[in-house]
Design a protein around this motif. Structure first.
Motif, mmCIF file in Angstrom:
data_model
loop_
_atom_site.group_PDB
_atom_site.id
_atom_site.type_symbol
_atom_site.label_atom_id
_atom_site.label_comp_id
_atom_site.label_asym_id
_atom_site.label_seq_id
_atom_site.Cartn_x
_atom_site.Cartn_y
_atom_site.Cartn_z
ATOM 1 N N GLY A 110 -12.932 34.259 6.063
ATOM 2 C CA GLY A 110 -13.299 35.366 6.934
ATOM 3 C C GLY A 110 -12.400 35.586 8.131
ATOM 4 N N GLN A 111 -11.414 34.710 8.329
ATOM 5 C CA GLN A 111 -10.535 34.837 9.488
ATOM 6 C C GLN A 111 -9.101 35.118 9.057
ATOM 7 O OE1 GLN A 111 -11.477 30.921 11.290
ATOM 8 N NE2 GLN A 111 -12.186 32.051 13.078
ATOM 9 N N VAL A 112 -8.361 35.841 9.897
ATOM 10 C CA VAL A 112 -6.924 36.016 9.694
ATOM 11 C C VAL A 112 -6.239 34.801 10.299
ATOM 12 C CG1 VAL A 112 -4.894 37.398 10.252
ATOM 13 C CG2 VAL A 112 -7.048 38.532 9.664
ATOM 14 N N VAL A 113 -5.615 33.978 9.454
ATOM 15 C CA VAL A 113 -4.995 32.741 9.937
ATOM 16 C C VAL A 113 -3.504 32.926 10.233
ATOM 17 C CG1 VAL A 113 -6.651 31.260 8.762
ATOM 18 C CG2 VAL A 113 -4.544 31.918 7.572
ATOM 19 N N GLU A 114 -2.925 34.013 9.713
ATOM 20 C CA GLU A 114 -1.508 34.260 9.969
ATOM 21 C C GLU A 114 -1.178 35.707 9.632
ATOM 22 O OE1 GLU A 114 2.866 32.306 8.886
ATOM 23 O OE2 GLU A 114 1.021 31.377 8.141
ATOM 24 N N GLN A 115 -0.308 36.312 10.446
ATOM 25 C CA GLN A 115 0.199 37.656 10.190
ATOM 26 C C GLN A 115 1.706 37.658 10.397
ATOM 27 O OE1 GLN A 115 -1.834 41.240 11.651
ATOM 28 N NE2 GLN A 115 -3.339 39.906 12.649
ATOM 29 N N GLY A 116 2.391 38.521 9.640
ATOM 30 C CA GLY A 116 3.824 38.634 9.833
ATOM 31 C C GLY A 116 4.492 39.374 8.694
ATOM 32 N N PRO A 117 5.804 39.580 8.770
ATOM 33 C CA PRO A 117 6.543 40.218 7.692
ATOM 34 C C PRO A 117 6.685 39.259 6.504
ATOM 35 C CG PRO A 117 8.046 39.483 9.402
ATOM 36 C CD PRO A 117 6.664 39.236 9.920
ATOM 37 N N PRO A 118 6.983 39.768 5.295
ATOM 38 C CA PRO A 118 7.118 38.887 4.120
ATOM 39 C C PRO A 118 8.093 37.736 4.326
ATOM 40 C CG PRO A 118 7.066 41.176 3.427
ATOM 41 C CD PRO A 118 7.111 41.193 4.928
ATOM 42 N N SER A 119 9.200 37.992 5.045
ATOM 43 C CA SER A 119 10.191 36.930 5.241
ATOM 44 C C SER A 119 9.586 35.723 5.946
ATOM 45 C CB SER A 119 11.383 37.466 6.042
ATOM 46 O OG SER A 119 10.955 37.989 7.294
ATOM 47 N N GLN A 120 8.689 35.968 6.905
ATOM 48 C CA GLN A 120 8.035 34.863 7.594
ATOM 49 C C GLN A 120 6.959 34.222 6.721
ATOM 50 O OE1 GLN A 120 5.903 35.681 11.386
ATOM 51 N NE2 GLN A 120 4.318 34.354 10.525
ATOM 52 N N ILE A 121 6.114 35.044 6.140
ATOM 53 C CA ILE A 121 4.963 34.533 5.394
ATOM 54 C C ILE A 121 5.407 33.676 4.215
ATOM 55 C CG2 ILE A 121 2.950 35.188 4.012
ATOM 56 C CD1 ILE A 121 2.604 35.680 7.013
ATOM 57 N N PHE A 122 6.462 34.109 3.503
ATOM 58 C CA PHE A 122 6.842 33.415 2.277
ATOM 59 C C PHE A 122 7.966 32.394 2.450
ATOM 60 C CE2 PHE A 122 5.224 37.599 0.619
ATOM 61 C CZ PHE A 122 4.008 37.087 0.238
ATOM 62 N N LEU A 123 8.789 32.555 3.475
ATOM 63 C CA LEU A 123 9.896 31.623 3.670
ATOM 64 C C LEU A 123 9.647 30.637 4.801
ATOM 65 C CD1 LEU A 123 12.980 33.977 3.237
ATOM 66 C CD2 LEU A 123 11.855 32.553 1.530
ATOM 67 N N ASP A 124 8.840 31.027 5.796
ATOM 68 C CA ASP A 124 8.594 30.145 6.935
ATOM 69 C C ASP A 124 7.135 30.249 7.380
ATOM 70 O OD1 ASP A 124 9.078 28.357 8.982
ATOM 71 O OD2 ASP A 124 9.765 29.910 10.382
ATOM 72 N N PRO A 125 6.185 29.971 6.466
ATOM 73 C CA PRO A 125 4.768 30.101 6.827
ATOM 74 C C PRO A 125 4.380 29.117 7.924
ATOM 75 C CG PRO A 125 5.003 29.006 4.705
ATOM 76 C CD PRO A 125 6.368 29.491 5.089
ATOM 77 N N GLN A 126 3.601 29.623 8.893
ATOM 78 C CA GLN A 126 3.213 28.795 10.025
ATOM 79 C C GLN A 126 1.900 28.063 9.769
ATOM 80 O OE1 GLN A 126 5.516 28.751 12.745
ATOM 81 N NE2 GLN A 126 6.571 29.787 11.053
ATOM 82 N N SER A 127 1.043 28.615 8.925
ATOM 83 C CA SER A 127 -0.266 28.023 8.650
ATOM 84 C C SER A 127 -0.200 27.119 7.420
ATOM 85 C CB SER A 127 -1.296 29.133 8.420
ATOM 86 O OG SER A 127 -2.444 28.644 7.775
ATOM 87 N N ALA A 128 -0.903 25.990 7.482
ATOM 88 C CA ALA A 128 -0.968 25.077 6.329
ATOM 89 C C ALA A 128 -1.594 25.777 5.130
ATOM 90 C CB ALA A 128 -1.772 23.831 6.702
ATOM 91 N N TYR A 129 -2.571 26.658 5.388
ATOM 92 C CA TYR A 129 -3.223 27.387 4.297
ATOM 93 C C TYR A 129 -2.242 28.333 3.614
ATOM 94 C CZ TYR A 129 -6.403 30.636 1.945
ATOM 95 O OH TYR A 129 -7.029 31.417 1.022
ATOM 96 N N THR A 130 -1.408 29.033 4.393
ATOM 97 C CA THR A 130 -0.403 29.923 3.810
ATOM 98 C C THR A 130 0.590 29.128 2.962
ATOM 99 O OG1 THR A 130 -0.583 31.320 5.773
ATOM 100 C CG2 THR A 130 1.253 31.751 4.297
ATOM 101 N N ARG A 131 0.996 27.967 3.465
ATOM 102 C CA ARG A 131 1.918 27.121 2.694
ATOM 103 C C ARG A 131 1.289 26.707 1.364
ATOM 104 N NH1 ARG A 131 3.137 25.183 7.974
ATOM 105 N NH2 ARG A 131 1.709 23.412 7.798
ATOM 106 N N GLU A 132 -0.015 26.442 1.390
ATOM 107 C CA GLU A 132 -0.733 26.078 0.165
ATOM 108 C C GLU A 132 -0.757 27.238 -0.821
ATOM 109 O OE1 GLU A 132 -5.336 24.986 -1.106
ATOM 110 O OE2 GLU A 132 -4.672 24.636 0.950
ATOM 111 N N LEU A 133 -0.996 28.460 -0.324
ATOM 112 C CA LEU A 133 -1.006 29.640 -1.192
ATOM 113 C C LEU A 133 0.357 29.862 -1.841
ATOM 114 C CD1 LEU A 133 -2.993 32.374 0.806
ATOM 115 C CD2 LEU A 133 -3.769 31.079 -1.177
ATOM 116 N N VAL A 134 1.420 29.770 -1.051
ATOM 117 C CA VAL A 134 2.775 30.002 -1.566
ATOM 118 C C VAL A 134 3.132 28.944 -2.600
ATOM 119 C CG1 VAL A 134 5.220 30.081 -0.951
ATOM 120 C CG2 VAL A 134 3.528 31.196 0.520
ATOM 121 N N ALA A 135 2.761 27.693 -2.342
ATOM 122 C CA ALA A 135 3.082 26.607 -3.269
ATOM 123 C C ALA A 135 2.343 26.740 -4.597
ATOM 124 C CB ALA A 135 2.751 25.261 -2.625
#
Length: 554
Positions: free
Chosen positions: A512-537
């Motif tokens: 229910g929360q937004v844990v990270e926002q940004g352009p694709p280059s950040q989200i997929f190449l340099d994710p700041q949130s552990a959850y985002t890193r888990e999704l990409v992996a």
């Protein structure tokens, strides 16, 4: 073109299909569902059958299971399960093989599971039908199976009904049922199509782990080459009822020889990790600004102690610029679809602001919001369920604008023009939804939304159920429409590869929360949130390629 295979008796073959031909009823677009197809499934291996909708994949699986509709007939060929010929076998003999020798995981577990029976009762029924064990031993075996497929609190889960489970949990129940009688062959028909990337990765790993541990042979049907790269030993490619290519997964993925296979691989969305060139607009003020949005679901009864509170959207804030696309990604249950429904006011928020074109629409009652509804339109996930089957396409496209005051003649002219604009023949105007494929129905859904000339489109999983080639066409269409009309989009998806193709910015949601926002280059190449890193992996068969900002050319 049909791939030719020599018929050779091999002791390591669990399933052998030779020259199989299945005839379709008269009046269909082709004479045969499958024609003269041949392949082998070796013991202890995973064979992926891949192709678009209508290629004959599911018909092949249903033929092997002996569950073809009566209107469809086998007119030639042979199917041998563990050396036993099943073409021409009687219903009782086939029934004895189902579950015990060959078992199937279906694409949609919710429709495949009985909503009136508990999970445990359905597993028990599968074993009882084959005269296995006592009620006590079957219950113990059921709980053991639920434990084996990784479901939490198996004893509680045994007594739950399917509607209380998530999509991934229901799919695990289907796998448990399929394994109940220890079959030697498992058929999985698109078991991960509608699942988010982390759940998909878990289900793929579960199937692969069970297959290795039990030495099962798996026939895995899919349209996703990312899944093929993750799980397959061998691959069979089907097109319009024919096998056009087959071989080892590495050979087919790296050196495809047939043009159809090459087109399918080329159509797979890849995780680019690069930023789109933004559409330039005169007005730079946000078309949509969300501040502290809240939505909580309540269920059950306080009196009986079953009251349950689920915070679906928690203090969400985001902005969308004119002519841009904001992707909203996350797992099932992350609040993506709830957010979309709040933005289009299909339900009311409990708190926060939704500033659309400067007006806070969150507190507006339907009567006051009605004039603005034309400017905020939604493209739904299931194009068939969202189209009225009793209306012609022309009626579906025009009924809304006419209700909002547009002249009937003008509405019809615009509807025909829009059908052409989204790549459909204007003659579709007088036809009904059931006469169209999934991709065509989604184009109709897009045309319906565009009839109002909206400023904001909410696309809720608009391409998740489509084949990769159709998916690529719809993404291309949405990109072209956005660049021609300047419409802004909220693109809700669980497929991060798709999000990377079409989105200018991405918001990642979890619980229910937004844990990270940004352009694709950040989200997929340099994710700041552990959850985002888990999704990409968890994305099957993908790692993002790094490069500078480029224009996305569909």
């Amino acid at each position: 073109m049909t791939a030719k295979i020599q018929t050779v008796d091999k002791p390591d073959v669990a399933l052998s299909v030779r020259g199989l031909t299945v005839k379709l009823p008269k009046g269909m677009e082709r004479a045969h569902a499958v024609e003269n197809i041949s392949f082998d499934l070796h013991r202890g291996q995973i064979l992926c059958v891949i192709g678009e909708s209508g290629s004959g994949k599911s018909v092949t699986a249903n033929t092997i299971m002996g569950i073809l509709p009566k209107a469809i007939d086998i007119t030639g060929g042979s199917i041998q399960l563990e050396g036993r010929e099943i073409v021409g076998m009687g219903p009782e003999a086939l029934r004895s093989l189902r579950g015990r020798v060959v078992s199937m995981i279906f694409q949609d577990p919710l429709s495949a599971l009985n909503p009136l029976m508990t999970v445990g009762a359905q597993i028990d029924e599968a074993m009882q039908a084959h005269g296995v064990g006592t009620s006590t031993s079957r219950r113990e075996r059921g709980i053991e199976l639920l434990t084996e497929v990784g479901l939490p609190d198996p004893e509680l889960m045994y007594h739950q009904y399917p509607f209380r489970l998530s999509g991934g949990q229901r799919q695990r129940v289907m796998i448990a049922m399929a394994l109940a009688l220890e079959p030697t062959i498992l058929i999985a028909d698109e078991p991960t199509t509608a699942l988010d990337v982390t759940t998909q990765a878990q289900i793929l790993e579960l199937i692969r782990e069970i297959q290795r541990r039990k030495g099962m042979s798996v026939l895995f049907i899919t349209h996703d080459f990312g899944v093929v790269a993750e799980i397959a030993d061998e691959v069979v490619v089907m097109e319009k009822g024919h096998v056009v290519e087959q071989g080892s997964a590495s050979a087919v993925l790296t050196e495809p020889t047939h043009p159809y296979t090459q087109r399918l691989i080329a159509a797979v969305p890849h995780l680019t990790g690069v930023d789109r060139v933004a559409l330039q607009t005169e007005n730079t003020d946000p078309i949509l600004k969300v501040e502290g949005l809240v939505k909580t679901y309540h269920s059950g009864s306080r009196i009986f102690g079953t009251h349950r509170v689920v915070p679906a959207v928690r203090n969400v804030s985001l902005e969308l610029a004119p002519g841009q696309t904001l992707g909203v990604v996350g797992e099932s249950g992350s609040g993506k679809s709830s957010l979309g429904r709040l933005l289009v006011k299909l339900m009311d928020a409990d708190g926060g602001k939704i500033l659309f074109d400067g007006t806070d629409i969150a507190p507006l009652h339907e009567a006051k919001f009605r004039p603005l509804r034309q400017k905020v339109q939604m493209i739904f996930q299931d194009p068939f369920a969202s189209l009225n089957p009793r209306m012609t396409i022309g009626r579906i496209l025009t009924v809304g604008p006419v209700a909002h005051g547009m002249a009937v003649a003008k509405a019809r002219d615009e509807a025909r023009a829009l059908l052409d604009h989204v790549g459909l023949d204007s003659r579709a105007f007088d036809r009904y939804p059931h006469e169209f494929s999934g991709g065509q129905r989604q184009r109709i859904g897009i045309a319906r939304a565009l009839m109002f000339k909206p400023k904001l489109l909410i696309a809720d999983e608009a391409v998740s159920a489509l084949d990769v080639s159709i998916q690529a066409q719809i993404l291309q269409l949405l990109d072209r429409i956005q660049r021609e009309t300047g419409v802004s989009m909220i693109f809700i998806t669980h497929d991060l590869r798709v999000a990377s193709q079409i989105c200018d910015r991405i918001a990642v949601m979890q619980k229910g929360q937004v844990v990270e926002q940004g352009p694709p280059s950040q989200i997929f190449l340099d994710p700041q949130s552990a959850y985002t890193r888990e999704l990409v992996a968890a994305i099957p068969g993908e790692q993002p390629a790094s490069s500078g900002p480029v224009a996305v050319d569909f």
